[in-house]
Motif scaffolding. Structure first.
Motif, PDB file in Angstrom:
ATOM      1  N   TRP A   1       7.812  10.794   9.404  1.00 39.50           N
ATOM      2  CA  TRP A   1       8.188   9.676   8.533  1.00 39.50           C
ATOM      3  C   TRP A   1       7.928   9.978   7.065  1.00 39.50           C
ATOM      4  O   TRP A   1       8.540   9.363   6.183  1.00 39.50           O
ATOM      5  N   VAL A   2       7.024  10.910   6.758  1.00 42.77           N
ATOM      6  CA  VAL A   2       6.751  11.257   5.362  1.00 42.77           C
ATOM      7  C   VAL A   2       8.030  11.754   4.687  1.00 42.77           C
ATOM      8  O   VAL A   2       8.330  11.401   3.543  1.00 42.77           O
ATOM      9  N   PHE A   3       8.806  12.576   5.387  1.00 41.47           N
ATOM     10  CA  PHE A   3      10.083  13.043   4.829  1.00 41.47           C
ATOM     11  C   PHE A   3      11.056  11.882   4.671  1.00 41.47           C
ATOM     12  O   PHE A   3      11.826  11.829   3.710  1.00 41.47           O
ATOM     13  N   PHE A   4      11.038  10.951   5.601  1.00 44.26           N
ATOM     14  CA  PHE A   4      11.928   9.798   5.544  1.00 44.26           C
ATOM     15  C   PHE A   4      11.634   8.957   4.305  1.00 44.26           C
ATOM     16  O   PHE A   4      12.542   8.428   3.666  1.00 44.26           O
ATOM     17  N   ARG A   5      10.345   8.843   3.948  1.00 41.08           N
ATOM     18  CA  ARG A   5       9.939   7.963   2.845  1.00 41.08           C
ATOM     19  C   ARG A   5       9.986   8.654   1.482  1.00 41.08           C
ATOM     20  O   ARG A   5      10.252   8.009   0.450  1.00 41.08           O
TER      21      ARG A   5
ATOM     22  N   VAL B   1       0.837  -1.198   0.000  1.00 39.82           N
ATOM     23  CA  VAL B   1       0.000   0.000   0.000  1.00 39.82           C
ATOM     24  C   VAL B   1       0.874   1.251   0.000  1.00 39.82           C
ATOM     25  O   VAL B   1       0.616   2.211  -0.736  1.00 39.82           O
ATOM     26  N   VAL B   2       1.911   1.234   0.820  1.00 39.79           N
ATOM     27  CA  VAL B   2       2.806   2.398   0.926  1.00 39.79           C
ATOM     28  C   VAL B   2       3.417   2.741  -0.425  1.00 39.79           C
ATOM     29  O   VAL B   2       3.418   3.910  -0.841  1.00 39.79           O
ATOM     30  N   ASN B   3       3.939   1.755  -1.120  1.00 42.79           N
ATOM     31  CA  ASN B   3       4.579   2.011  -2.414  1.00 42.79           C
ATOM     32  C   ASN B   3       3.597   2.592  -3.425  1.00 42.79           C
ATOM     33  O   ASN B   3       3.926   3.526  -4.176  1.00 42.79           O
ATOM     34  N   GLU B   4       2.388   2.062  -3.431  1.00 43.06           N
ATOM     35  CA  GLU B   4       1.387   2.551  -4.380  1.00 43.06           C
ATOM     36  C   GLU B   4       1.002   4.000  -4.069  1.00 43.06           C
ATOM     37  O   GLU B   4       0.948   4.850  -4.963  1.00 43.06           O
ATOM     38  N   VAL B   5       0.755   4.299  -2.807  1.00 45.69           N
ATOM     39  CA  VAL B   5       0.303   5.642  -2.433  1.00 45.69           C
ATOM     40  C   VAL B   5       1.419   6.670  -2.589  1.00 45.69           C
ATOM     41  O   VAL B   5       1.201   7.757  -3.143  1.00 45.69           O
ATOM     42  N   PHE B   6       2.615   6.357  -2.133  1.00 42.55           N
ATOM     43  CA  PHE B   6       3.711   7.326  -2.223  1.00 42.55           C
ATOM     44  C   PHE B   6       4.182   7.527  -3.661  1.00 42.55           C
ATOM     45  O   PHE B   6       4.681   8.598  -4.007  1.00 42.55           O
ATOM     46  N   ASN B   7       4.032   6.500  -4.491  1.00 43.13           N
ATOM     47  CA  ASN B   7       4.445   6.634  -5.889  1.00 43.13           C
ATOM     48  C   ASN B   7       3.417   7.400  -6.734  1.00 43.13           C
ATOM     49  O   ASN B   7       3.767   7.964  -7.770  1.00 43.13           O
TER      50      ASN B   7
ATOM     51  N   ALA C   1       0.845   7.022   5.011  1.00 39.99           N
ATOM     52  CA  ALA C   1       1.819   7.463   6.004  1.00 39.99           C
ATOM     53  C   ALA C   1       1.786   6.572   7.241  1.00 39.99           C
ATOM     54  O   ALA C   1       2.831   6.215   7.808  1.00 39.99           O
ATOM     55  N   LEU C   2       0.570   6.208   7.672  1.00 36.01           N
ATOM     56  CA  LEU C   2       0.435   5.332   8.841  1.00 36.01           C
ATOM     57  C   LEU C   2       1.050   3.968   8.572  1.00 36.01           C
ATOM     58  O   LEU C   2       1.798   3.431   9.407  1.00 36.01           O
ATOM     59  N   PHE C   3       0.759   3.410   7.405  1.00 39.28           N
ATOM     60  CA  PHE C   3       1.306   2.101   7.066  1.00 39.28           C
ATOM     61  C   PHE C   3       2.825   2.153   6.941  1.00 39.28           C
ATOM     62  O   PHE C   3       3.510   1.174   7.258  1.00 39.28           O
ATOM     63  N   PHE C   4       3.368   3.280   6.470  1.00 45.99           N
ATOM     64  CA  PHE C   4       4.827   3.365   6.392  1.00 45.99           C
ATOM     65  C   PHE C   4       5.436   3.344   7.789  1.00 45.99           C
ATOM     66  O   PHE C   4       6.513   2.766   7.989  1.00 45.99           O
TER      67      PHE C   4
ATOM     68  N   ALA D   1       7.835  15.366  -0.567  1.00 47.45           N
ATOM     69  CA  ALA D   1       7.376  15.263   0.820  1.00 47.45           C
ATOM     70  C   ALA D   1       6.387  16.371   1.156  1.00 47.45           C
ATOM     71  O   ALA D   1       5.335  16.129   1.770  1.00 47.45           O
ATOM     72  N   ILE D   2       6.713  17.603   0.765  1.00 40.96           N
ATOM     73  CA  ILE D   2       5.821  18.737   1.035  1.00 40.96           C
ATOM     74  C   ILE D   2       4.510  18.571   0.281  1.00 40.96           C
ATOM     75  O   ILE D   2       3.426  18.842   0.823  1.00 40.96           O
ATOM     76  N   ARG D   3       4.599  18.111  -0.967  1.00 40.74           N
ATOM     77  CA  ARG D   3       3.383  17.893  -1.755  1.00 40.74           C
ATOM     78  C   ARG D   3       2.503  16.827  -1.097  1.00 40.74           C
ATOM     79  O   ARG D   3       1.285  16.973  -1.022  1.00 40.74           O
ATOM     80  N   TYR D   4       3.135  15.766  -0.622  1.00 37.29           N
ATOM     81  CA  TYR D   4       2.388  14.685   0.035  1.00 37.29           C
ATOM     82  C   TYR D   4       1.689  15.201   1.297  1.00 37.29           C
ATOM     83  O   TYR D   4       0.504  14.937   1.529  1.00 37.29           O
ATOM     84  N   LEU D   5       2.443  15.930   2.129  1.00 38.17           N
ATOM     85  CA  LEU D   5       1.872  16.454   3.370  1.00 38.17           C
ATOM     86  C   LEU D   5       0.746  17.447   3.096  1.00 38.17           C
ATOM     87  O   LEU D   5      -0.271  17.468   3.804  1.00 38.17           O
ATOM     88  N   THR D   6       0.914  18.260   2.077  1.00 44.97           N
ATOM     89  CA  THR D   6      -0.140  19.220   1.720  1.00 44.97           C
ATOM     90  C   THR D   6      -1.428  18.497   1.352  1.00 44.97           C
ATOM     91  O   THR D   6      -2.525  18.887   1.782  1.00 44.97           O
TER      92      THR D   6
END
Length: 476
Positions: free
Chosen positions: A385-389, A216-222, A236-239, A396-401
């Motif tokens: 952890w979002v920055f870590f991943r 799930v993490v790879n799909e969402v972050f990619n 983010a939670l799953f990561f 990372a900023i786009r994801y958090l936004t």
């Protein structure tokens, strides 16, 4: 070779049989066997970098001997700095050269200067950050007269390259592991049984929790643009549980494997997601690294002595260096900075040692206050952890936004099946939060209950385990 591979399933029993049935009466033979096995274990990844490991070992072994017999502090200091600079030089070339070069070019571009420099197309040697820190701690301890130089090259080499900890820790100290290498070892069935339990639990954390979350993490972050806020929060939670299950799972397997061979390695995790503040989290997460930076960087910088400014400066340095240790990317440095910003208020108000006991020490459930503290600490950790991943700061900023953009709804659009595995992990570890690891069942007197639990976890591995060919921390 990795712990959850068929090759390790053949490799370790062979080592175990030779170790206990053919060399038990000869400690020297046992140590030679461990050294050969460790080099083979490492060479299975890339035999070419085995020579780098051997060179690093020879360097620090010889440096230790030269420092001990130096007739003056000047000569001793020369050998010390020679070893430190070469070790850090190798680490810098393989891990950080491209990062610093590209960062410098980007900095020049801010002033309209076009810079050009050659980068290196090299593979990062697996485990280099770990075995480099083994050698550095050894050399530093000799320099400050904390230990004597090891005369036996085989014993020292086993300390550096012991295969359970070689590629992802824990980061051992010569004061802890070398005495165990130099003493006779006898098979202890009780420790061996607990080692097997810890291995079983480590495999569950890795192949059931971490690797299922990873899909799930790879799909969402990619593809973050394809998902709504709820899905991004799930990612983010799953990561958070992927990296915990992956790294703590590896550490559990490493400690259990070492225990089967008669060694006690340093504890690397102590249920960090039950922490009530960031300071407690760092006392429980990657303990061997945190304590290494405390002893070899934070305290030499002055530690908590001096004025408040000095303390805060030292805290900031430690966290930024810790972030950089994890990877050559600004995302890791920012991740370290976020943790520092959360840690600093605790230092200012002298609360960084407020939670040194186990949560819900004398009760089954935490208090309302403790529950809120755990939730806030975990929430901060998940966001960091979002920055870590993320692959870079912009992503990372786009994801958090987008995590906080609820215009597209909040109902998750991804599989939530991993919540069941996470729930099992949390329940089991909560019940064992006073223990050394999450599956320490020796306190259960009924044998049938223990075996039922073993069977349950084993079936989870067979049914829900996911095949993965790496561990996250191998890249560090």
């Amino acid at each position: 070779m990795i712990f959850n591979s068929f090759s390790f399933l053949y490799f370790f029993p062979a080592v175990f049989i030779l170790y206990w049935f053919f060399t038990q009466k000869y400690r020297k033979a046992q140590n030679i066997l461990l050294l050969v096995a460790s080099y083979y274990f490492y060479a299975c990844w890339n035999y070419k970098f085995l020579f780098l490991l051997i060179f690093s070992t020879l360097l620090d072994y010889y440096t230790g001997l030269q420092m001990e017999k130096s007739g003056s502090i000047g000569k001793k200091r020369f050998w010390f700095w020679l070893s430190v600079l070469i070790n850090l030089g190798f680490l810098g070339v393989f891990k950080y050269y491209n990062f610093f070069v590209s960062s410098f070019i980007d900095f020049l571009a801010l002033f309209g200067i076009q810079g050009h420099a050659a980068t290196l197309n090299v593979i990062l040697p697996v485990g280099i950050s770990f075995y480099t820190f083994h050698g550095l701690s050894y050399v530093i301890d000799i320099f400050y007269n904390r230990i004597k130089a090891e005369k036996d090259f085989v014993d020292y080499s086993v300390f550096v390259s012991f295969f359970p900890l070689l590629v992802a820790g824990p980061i051992e100290r010569a004061t802890h592991l070398l005495p165990q290498i130099k003493q006779d070892r006898t098979f202890d069935p009780y420790k061996a049984a607990d080692g097997l339990r810890q291995i079983l639990w480590g495999l569950f954390m890795k192949v059931v929790v971490a690797d299922n979350c990873a899909m799930v993490v790879n799909e969402v972050f990619n593809h973050p643009n394809q998902y709504n806020a709820g899905s991004l929060w799930i990612g983010a939670l799953f990561f958070a549980f992927q990296i915990y299950g992956d790294f703590a799972g590896y550490s559990n397997i490493a400690l259990g494997t070492a225990r089967l061979l008669g060694f006690e390695l340093l504890k690397n995790f102590s249920f960090p997601y039950f922490s009530r503040d960031i300071a407690e989290f760092w006392r429980r997460w990657h303990i061997s690294l945190s304590s290494w930076f405390r002893d070899y960087l934070y305290i030499p910088l002055g530690g908590s002595k001096g004025g408040l400014y000095s303390q805060l400066r030292n805290v900031l340095i430690i966290f930024l260096v810790s972030g950089l240790w994890h990877g050559a990317n600004w995302t890791f440095i920012i991740w370290g900075g976020i943790n520092a910003l959360c840690f600093i208020p605790l230092v200012v108000f002298k609360l960084n040692r407020a939670n040194t006991d186990t949560v819900a020490q004398n009760t089954f459930l935490p208090s309302v206050k403790e529950t809120l503290q755990i939730a806030i600490t975990f929430g901060i950790t998940v966001i960091a952890w979002v920055f870590f991943r993320a692959i870079n700061v912009t992503e990372a900023i786009r994801y958090l936004t987008k995590m906080f953009d609820f215009s597209r709804g909040f109902k998750p659009e991804v599989s939530l099946s991993s919540f069941g595995f996470i729930a099992v992990l949390l329940v089991v570890e909560w019940l064992h939060r006073h223990k050394n690891h999450g599956f320490e069942l020796s306190y259960i007197s009924q044998r049938w209950v223990r075996w039922l639990l073993y069977l349950f976890v084993f079936l989870m591995l067979l049914i829900f385990g996911v095949s993965s060919d790496t561990f996250i921390y191998f890249q560090f």
